[in-house]
Scaffold this motif. Structure first.
Motif, PDB file in Angstrom:
ATOM      1  N   ILE A 197       0.836  -1.201   0.000  1.00 21.63           N
ATOM      2  CA  ILE A 197       0.000   0.000   0.000  1.00 21.63           C
ATOM      3  C   ILE A 197       0.870   1.249   0.000  1.00 21.63           C
ATOM      4  N   THR A 198       1.853   1.299   0.878  1.00 23.42           N
ATOM      5  CA  THR A 198       2.757   2.452   0.930  1.00 23.42           C
ATOM      6  C   THR A 198       3.491   2.619  -0.394  1.00 23.42           C
ATOM      7  N   TYR A 199       3.959   1.528  -0.950  1.00 19.79           N
ATOM      8  CA  TYR A 199       4.669   1.572  -2.236  1.00 19.79           C
ATOM      9  C   TYR A 199       3.763   2.156  -3.325  1.00 19.79           C
ATOM     10  N   PHE A 200       2.525   1.718  -3.359  1.00 15.55           N
ATOM     11  CA  PHE A 200       1.545   2.223  -4.331  1.00 15.55           C
ATOM     12  C   PHE A 200       1.303   3.714  -4.116  1.00 15.55           C
ATOM     13  N   TRP A 201       1.132   4.137  -2.858  1.00 20.93           N
ATOM     14  CA  TRP A 201       0.876   5.539  -2.560  1.00 20.93           C
ATOM     15  C   TRP A 201       2.052   6.417  -2.969  1.00 20.93           C
ATOM     16  N   VAL A 202       3.266   6.030  -2.574  1.00 14.75           N
ATOM     17  CA  VAL A 202       4.456   6.852  -2.830  1.00 14.75           C
ATOM     18  C   VAL A 202       4.696   7.051  -4.318  1.00 14.75           C
ATOM     19  N   ARG A 203       4.394   6.030  -5.093  1.00 16.89           N
ATOM     20  CA  ARG A 203       4.635   6.110  -6.532  1.00 16.89           C
ATOM     21  C   ARG A 203       3.419   6.609  -7.301  1.00 16.89           C
ATOM     22  N   GLY A 204       2.344   6.950  -6.594  1.00 14.74           N
ATOM     23  CA  GLY A 204       1.106   7.354  -7.240  1.00 14.74           C
ATOM     24  C   GLY A 204       0.980   8.849  -7.458  1.00 14.74           C
ATOM     25  N   GLN A 205      -0.150   9.233  -8.006  1.00 14.47           N
ATOM     26  CA  GLN A 205      -0.480  10.635  -8.235  1.00 14.47           C
ATOM     27  C   GLN A 205      -1.216  11.171  -7.010  1.00 14.47           C
ATOM     28  N   PRO A 206      -0.700  12.203  -6.337  1.00 18.70           N
ATOM     29  CA  PRO A 206      -1.299  12.701  -5.101  1.00 18.70           C
ATOM     30  C   PRO A 206      -2.774  13.061  -5.211  1.00 18.70           C
ATOM     31  N   GLU A 207      -3.172  13.646  -6.332  1.00 16.90           N
ATOM     32  CA  GLU A 207      -4.555  14.122  -6.450  1.00 16.90           C
ATOM     33  C   GLU A 207      -5.595  13.006  -6.455  1.00 16.90           C
ATOM     34  N   LYS A 208      -5.174  11.766  -6.558  1.00 12.33           N
ATOM     35  CA  LYS A 208      -6.106  10.636  -6.555  1.00 12.33           C
ATOM     36  C   LYS A 208      -6.540  10.232  -5.144  1.00 12.33           C
ATOM     37  N   PHE A 209      -5.900  10.815  -4.119  1.00  4.99           N
ATOM     38  CA  PHE A 209      -6.128  10.371  -2.749  1.00  4.99           C
ATOM     39  C   PHE A 209      -6.773  11.454  -1.894  1.00  4.99           C
ATOM     40  N   LYS A 210      -7.258  11.034  -0.737  1.00 10.77           N
ATOM     41  CA  LYS A 210      -7.851  11.970   0.223  1.00 10.77           C
ATOM     42  C   LYS A 210      -6.756  12.858   0.807  1.00 10.77           C
ATOM     43  N   PRO A 211      -7.143  13.987   1.427  1.00 12.28           N
ATOM     44  CA  PRO A 211      -6.169  15.002   1.848  1.00 12.28           C
ATOM     45  C   PRO A 211      -4.978  14.509   2.676  1.00 12.28           C
ATOM     46  N   PHE A 212      -5.190  13.658   3.658  1.00  8.97           N
ATOM     47  CA  PHE A 212      -4.076  13.212   4.507  1.00  8.97           C
ATOM     48  C   PHE A 212      -3.006  12.508   3.673  1.00  8.97           C
ATOM     49  N   ILE A 213      -3.412  11.523   2.887  1.00  5.45           N
ATOM     50  CA  ILE A 213      -2.474  10.771   2.057  1.00  5.45           C
ATOM     51  C   ILE A 213      -1.909  11.682   0.963  1.00  5.45           C
ATOM     52  N   LYS A 214      -2.749  12.501   0.374  1.00  8.21           N
ATOM     53  CA  LYS A 214      -2.321  13.429  -0.679  1.00  8.21           C
ATOM     54  C   LYS A 214      -1.193  14.328  -0.189  1.00  8.21           C
ATOM     55  N   ASN A 215      -1.354  14.905   0.992  1.00  6.85           N
ATOM     56  CA  ASN A 215      -0.332  15.812   1.536  1.00  6.85           C
ATOM     57  C   ASN A 215       0.978  15.085   1.807  1.00  6.85           C
ATOM     58  N   LEU A 216       0.894  13.870   2.334  1.00  7.49           N
ATOM     59  CA  LEU A 216       2.116  13.112   2.589  1.00  7.49           C
ATOM     60  C   LEU A 216       2.822  12.751   1.278  1.00  7.49           C
ATOM     61  N   ILE A 217       2.056  12.331   0.290  1.00 12.41           N
ATOM     62  CA  ILE A 217       2.643  11.971  -0.999  1.00 12.41           C
ATOM     63  C   ILE A 217       3.313  13.187  -1.634  1.00 12.41           C
ATOM     64  N   GLN A 218       2.681  14.342  -1.536  1.00 11.36           N
ATOM     65  CA  GLN A 218       3.288  15.545  -2.096  1.00 11.36           C
ATOM     66  C   GLN A 218       4.619  15.849  -1.420  1.00 11.36           C
ATOM     67  N   GLU A 219       4.692  15.648  -0.110  1.00 11.48           N
ATOM     68  CA  GLU A 219       5.965  15.873   0.574  1.00 11.48           C
ATOM     69  C   GLU A 219       6.997  14.837   0.143  1.00 11.48           C
ATOM     70  N   PHE A 220       6.578  13.562   0.035  1.00 14.60           N
ATOM     71  CA  PHE A 220       7.475  12.521  -0.465  1.00 14.60           C
ATOM     72  C   PHE A 220       8.090  12.937  -1.782  1.00 14.60           C
ATOM     73  N   GLN A 221       7.247  13.425  -2.680  1.00 16.08           N
ATOM     74  CA  GLN A 221       7.704  13.727  -4.018  1.00 16.08           C
ATOM     75  C   GLN A 221       8.546  14.998  -4.086  1.00 16.08           C
ATOM     76  N   LYS A 222       8.531  15.810  -3.038  1.00 12.74           N
ATOM     77  CA  LYS A 222       9.462  16.937  -2.939  1.00 12.74           C
ATOM     78  C   LYS A 222      10.826  16.463  -2.430  1.00 12.74           C
ATOM     79  N   LEU A 223      10.802  15.429  -1.581  1.00  9.34           N
ATOM     80  CA  LEU A 223      12.027  14.933  -0.957  1.00  9.34           C
ATOM     81  C   LEU A 223      12.740  13.863  -1.770  1.00  9.34           C
ATOM     82  N   THR A 224      11.980  13.048  -2.489  1.00 12.50           N
ATOM     83  CA  THR A 224      12.549  11.900  -3.193  1.00 12.50           C
ATOM     84  C   THR A 224      11.912  11.774  -4.581  1.00 12.50           C
TER      85      THR A 224
END
Length: 89
Positions: free
Chosen positions: A40-67
């Motif tokens: 699940i985490t692997y799918f989220w990290v490699r996914g498009q942030p806008e497809k998820f609810k705000p909590f997951i979306k915000n974390l994914i956006q930060e992931f994608q700024k860092l890595t």
């Protein structure tokens, strides 16, 4: 409510932040690769942030700024050295 996948995502975010700070402090410009045993985490990290609810979306956006999402790898739990001792046979 924090579910196990959300907690794993937060743990992976912590490793991303830590690696960024270490690389910055040591003035290194090298690629870093990150491993997770959570599908699940692997799918989220490699996914498009806008497809998820705000909590997951915000974390994914930060992931994608860092890595880079392509720097994330999946290791099945049965092959993860950090949990091998806790697996029942």
């Amino acid at each position: 409510m924090l579910t196990l996948p959300r907690l794993e995502l937060m743990g992976d975010l912590l490793s991303s932040r830590l690696s960024r700070n270490i690389l910055k402090a040591l003035k290194l410009d090298i690629p870093c690769f990150f491993w997770t045993d959570s599908n699940i985490t692997y799918f989220w990290v490699r996914g498009q942030p806008e497809k998820f609810k705000p909590f997951i979306k915000n974390l994914i956006q930060e992931f994608q700024k860092l890595t880079f999402p392509s720097n994330w790898r999946h290791c099945p739990g049965t092959q993860n050295p950090s949990v091998i001792g806790s697996l029942e046979e």
